[in-house]
Design a protein around this motif. Structure first.
Motif, PDB file in Angstrom:
ATOM      1  N   PRO A   1       0.819  -1.221   0.000  1.00 36.52           N
ATOM      2  CA  PRO A   1       0.000   0.000   0.000  1.00 36.52           C
ATOM      3  C   PRO A   1       0.852   1.271   0.000  1.00 36.52           C
ATOM      4  O   PRO A   1       0.484   2.271  -0.633  1.00 36.52           O
ATOM      5  CB  PRO A   1      -0.809  -0.124   1.297  1.00 36.52           C
ATOM      6  CG  PRO A   1      -0.852  -1.570   1.585  1.00 36.52           C
ATOM      7  CD  PRO A   1       0.471  -2.112   1.128  1.00 36.52           C
TER       8      PRO A   1
ATOM      9  N   SER B   1      -4.773   5.397   4.617  1.00 32.77           N
ATOM     10  CA  SER B   1      -6.148   5.149   5.049  1.00 32.77           C
ATOM     11  C   SER B   1      -6.628   3.821   4.479  1.00 32.77           C
ATOM     12  O   SER B   1      -5.997   3.242   3.584  1.00 32.77           O
ATOM     13  CB  SER B   1      -7.070   6.276   4.572  1.00 32.77           C
ATOM     14  OG  SER B   1      -7.182   6.262   3.157  1.00 32.77           O
ATOM     15  N   ARG B   2      -7.730   3.325   4.985  1.00 30.85           N
ATOM     16  CA  ARG B   2      -8.254   2.045   4.510  1.00 30.85           C
ATOM     17  C   ARG B   2      -8.557   2.082   3.012  1.00 30.85           C
ATOM     18  O   ARG B   2      -8.401   1.082   2.315  1.00 30.85           O
ATOM     19  CB  ARG B   2      -9.508   1.673   5.300  1.00 30.85           C
ATOM     20  CG  ARG B   2      -9.219   1.166   6.706  1.00 30.85           C
ATOM     21  CD  ARG B   2     -10.489   0.741   7.409  1.00 30.85           C
ATOM     22  NE  ARG B   2     -11.394   1.864   7.622  1.00 30.85           N
ATOM     23  CZ  ARG B   2     -12.593   1.764   8.175  1.00 30.85           C
ATOM     24  NH1 ARG B   2     -13.046   0.578   8.566  1.00 30.85           N
ATOM     25  NH2 ARG B   2     -13.347   2.837   8.342  1.00 30.85           N
ATOM     26  N   LYS B   3      -9.006   3.231   2.526  1.00 25.57           N
ATOM     27  CA  LYS B   3      -9.349   3.353   1.115  1.00 25.57           C
ATOM     28  C   LYS B   3      -8.123   3.283   0.204  1.00 25.57           C
ATOM     29  O   LYS B   3      -8.252   3.038  -0.993  1.00 25.57           O
ATOM     30  CB  LYS B   3     -10.085   4.673   0.871  1.00 25.57           C
ATOM     31  CG  LYS B   3     -11.465   4.742   1.526  1.00 25.57           C
ATOM     32  CD  LYS B   3     -12.140   6.059   1.215  1.00 25.57           C
ATOM     33  CE  LYS B   3     -13.522   6.124   1.857  1.00 25.57           C
ATOM     34  NZ  LYS B   3     -14.195   7.420   1.565  1.00 25.57           N
ATOM     35  N   GLU B   4      -6.934   3.522   0.773  1.00 25.53           N
ATOM     36  CA  GLU B   4      -5.718   3.551  -0.035  1.00 25.53           C
ATOM     37  C   GLU B   4      -4.986   2.206  -0.067  1.00 25.53           C
ATOM     38  O   GLU B   4      -3.966   2.073  -0.727  1.00 25.53           O
ATOM     39  CB  GLU B   4      -4.770   4.625   0.500  1.00 25.53           C
ATOM     40  CG  GLU B   4      -5.296   6.031   0.345  1.00 25.53           C
ATOM     41  CD  GLU B   4      -4.415   7.068   1.025  1.00 25.53           C
ATOM     42  OE1 GLU B   4      -4.134   8.107   0.389  1.00 25.53           O
ATOM     43  OE2 GLU B   4      -4.018   6.841   2.183  1.00 25.53           O
ATOM     44  N   ILE B   5      -5.504   1.215   0.630  1.00 21.72           N
ATOM     45  CA  ILE B   5      -4.817  -0.077   0.693  1.00 21.72           C
ATOM     46  C   ILE B   5      -5.150  -0.954  -0.517  1.00 21.72           C
ATOM     47  O   ILE B   5      -4.260  -1.522  -1.149  1.00 21.72           O
ATOM     48  CB  ILE B   5      -5.191  -0.819   1.994  1.00 21.72           C
ATOM     49  CG1 ILE B   5      -4.695  -0.025   3.203  1.00 21.72           C
ATOM     50  CG2 ILE B   5      -4.594  -2.235   2.000  1.00 21.72           C
ATOM     51  CD1 ILE B   5      -5.099  -0.618   4.536  1.00 21.72           C
TER      52      ILE B   5
ATOM     53  N   TRP C   1     -10.318  -1.824  -5.370  1.00 20.17           N
ATOM     54  CA  TRP C   1     -11.374  -2.828  -5.445  1.00 20.17           C
ATOM     55  C   TRP C   1     -11.667  -3.277  -6.871  1.00 20.17           C
ATOM     56  O   TRP C   1     -12.126  -4.407  -7.087  1.00 20.17           O
ATOM     57  CB  TRP C   1     -12.648  -2.286  -4.781  1.00 20.17           C
ATOM     58  CG  TRP C   1     -12.446  -1.975  -3.338  1.00 20.17           C
ATOM     59  CD1 TRP C   1     -12.239  -0.752  -2.779  1.00 20.17           C
ATOM     60  CD2 TRP C   1     -12.371  -2.922  -2.262  1.00 20.17           C
ATOM     61  NE1 TRP C   1     -12.039  -0.864  -1.418  1.00 20.17           N
ATOM     62  CE2 TRP C   1     -12.118  -2.191  -1.074  1.00 20.17           C
ATOM     63  CE3 TRP C   1     -12.492  -4.307  -2.189  1.00 20.17           C
ATOM     64  CZ2 TRP C   1     -11.983  -2.798   0.167  1.00 20.17           C
ATOM     65  CZ3 TRP C   1     -12.364  -4.925  -0.951  1.00 20.17           C
ATOM     66  CH2 TRP C   1     -12.115  -4.164   0.202  1.00 20.17           C
TER      67      TRP C   1
ATOM     68  N   LYS D   1      -1.767   1.975  -7.082  1.00 14.34           N
ATOM     69  CA  LYS D   1      -2.541   1.237  -6.086  1.00 14.34           C
ATOM     70  C   LYS D   1      -3.043  -0.082  -6.657  1.00 14.34           C
ATOM     71  O   LYS D   1      -3.082  -1.104  -5.960  1.00 14.34           O
ATOM     72  CB  LYS D   1      -3.716   2.088  -5.585  1.00 14.34           C
ATOM     73  CG  LYS D   1      -4.519   1.418  -4.483  1.00 14.34           C
ATOM     74  CD  LYS D   1      -5.486   2.375  -3.802  1.00 14.34           C
ATOM     75  CE  LYS D   1      -6.610   2.803  -4.709  1.00 14.34           C
ATOM     76  NZ  LYS D   1      -7.692   3.515  -3.981  1.00 14.34           N
TER      77      LYS D   1
ATOM     78  N   THR E   1      -2.149  -3.720  -5.180  1.00 10.70           N
ATOM     79  CA  THR E   1      -3.165  -4.706  -4.801  1.00 10.70           C
ATOM     80  C   THR E   1      -2.847  -6.068  -5.400  1.00 10.70           C
ATOM     81  O   THR E   1      -2.947  -7.106  -4.728  1.00 10.70           O
ATOM     82  CB  THR E   1      -4.556  -4.250  -5.277  1.00 10.70           C
ATOM     83  OG1 THR E   1      -4.871  -2.991  -4.677  1.00 10.70           O
ATOM     84  CG2 THR E   1      -5.632  -5.268  -4.907  1.00 10.70           C
TER      85      THR E   1
END
Length: 396
Positions: free
Chosen positions: A63, A202-206, A209, A331, A335
């Motif tokens: 991340p 932040s969680r959104k940057e890990i 989706w 990102k 992932t």
């Protein structure tokens, strides 16, 4: 980049491929010798951690590498990965204890957590979208060349000199990779200066989706690779392989040969069709490796595995880019690599937990690797069927 007239084989692309080859050789030349080295330190029961710890920190760092790739630029992030490899090579002989070794495996994992993420984004920046599969196949060919020559060179150096000399040679290869990066131009538009606030995730940057379908397939298919890295040195020795790097060299050479055309085929015929073929071959390869009763049988399994990996890797990488958006490309690749490292790490942990130096357990563990690849194949078929049904319903 969508201009199909833009050339693929440019100087930046050649530099990138050369740097990746040296980087890959740098850490892969250690792999065949590490199980015996850890045993010499009195840590035979920790063999499963050799790969698992490496992939753990690689996954944790993804991340951060993905965010930094999209903010400070591709080249600086690639450089960080090579620098970590360079430093670790010098520290292995210094920290000559079990705890010191395991600590360095954690640190060493940051190298693959950074460089491949930024490298994949760099390739997508400089290559036309319609040739991503081909470009990633050629780049993967160079990376795999490092995987091929690394273990063979590593075993040769250790047999003629010592494990310490091997560690220093690993650092030398990483340094050459860094030198090449110094001559590469940044491709990210308007890169920011590094600041520590960028390390807040932040969680959104890990997770990206959009690319989870590709990530799931990658996780399952690379579980077997973690098993291979953990068990092949001992399994090969049991079957009579004298050079521990022979298996890795064999599967990498077969992977190299297929990569000349594999990426291009995925551009022309679609990622999913190519991925299906690769997963079938992957299942077959794990069965052959686990069922081997001789060096020849093991090498046949190695060749099939190399062909499967050479087909699968550029197709899944390109599929990941297809599913992602440009502004989140770093990102997205992070992932994908989180899934890859999770698969390798889980496979290594599973292998180490089940194996415990009981050689009769090895075939069963390889069959589990085949089962994971079969599960990935089933997922691809189910997902494709659902997408087809959705499109049919929409037309009605």
């Amino acid at each position: 980049m969508s201009d199909t007239n833009t050339p693929l084989y440019t100087v930046p692309f050649a530099l990138l491929c050369s740097s990746s080859l040296l980087f890959s050789a740098s850490f892969n030349m250690l792999i065949p010798e590490l199980p015996a080295y850890l045993s010499s330190l009195g840590g035979a029961e920790y063999k499963g951690l050799i790969i698992a710890l490496f992939t753990l920190t690689a996954g944790i760092s993804r991340p951060f590498s993905g965010k930094l790739t999209d903010t400070i630029g591709r080249v600086p992030v690639m450089a960080v990965g090579s620098i970590v490899c360079f430093v670790c090579g010098f520290l292995y002989p210094v920290l000559g204890t079990i705890n010191g070794f395991l600590f360095l495996r954690l640190i060493h994992g940051f190298s693959t957590g950074f460089k491949p993420t930024a490298t994949a984004a760099y390739v997508a920046d400089i290559v036309p979208a319609k040739r991503w599969g081909e470009a990633l196949g050629i780049h993967g060919l160079c990376f795999s060349t490092g995987m091929a020559i690394g273990p063979a060179i590593g075993s040769l150096i250790t047999s003629y000199y010592s494990i310490d000399v091997l560690f220093y040679c690993s650092s030398a290869f990483a340094m050459l990779s860094i030198v090449i990066l110094l001559n590469m131009k940044e491709t990210l538009k308007c890169p920011q200066r590094f600041k520590f606030s960028l390390l807040r995730i932040s969680r959104k940057e890990i997770i990206e989706w959009r690319v989870l379908p590709a990530a799931f397939v990658i996780l399952l298919s690379y579980l077997g690779y973690g098993i291979l890295l953990t068990l092949v040195p001992d399994w090969g020795a049991h079957l009579g392989v004298k050079n521990k790097g022979l298996f890795f060299m064999t599967f990498t050479i077969s992977s190299l040969l297929i990569r000349f055309i594999a990426g291009k085929i995925s551009d022309n015929y679609g990622r999913i069709s190519v991925i299906k073929v690769a997963l079938v071959l992957l299942c077959v390869s794990f069965y052959l490796i686990g069922h081997a009763h001789s060096v020849t049988g093991l090498l046949v399994g190695s060749i099939v595995y190399g062909i499967a990996g050479g087909i699968l890797s550029p197709a899944t990488n390109a599929w990941t880019i297809d599913l992602s958006h440009f502004e989140h490309r770093g990102k997205a690749m992070a992932t994908m690599y989180i899934a890859l490292e999770a698969g390798i790490g889980l496979g290594a942990l599973l292998a180490g937990w089940m194996y415990k130096d009981i050689i009769s357990m090895v075939p069963t563990i390889f069959y589990i690797g085949a089962g994971a690849s079969l599960l990935a194949l089933i997922y691809v078929f189910v997902r494709e069927s659902r997408l087809f049904s959705s499109k049919s319903t929409a037309k009605i």
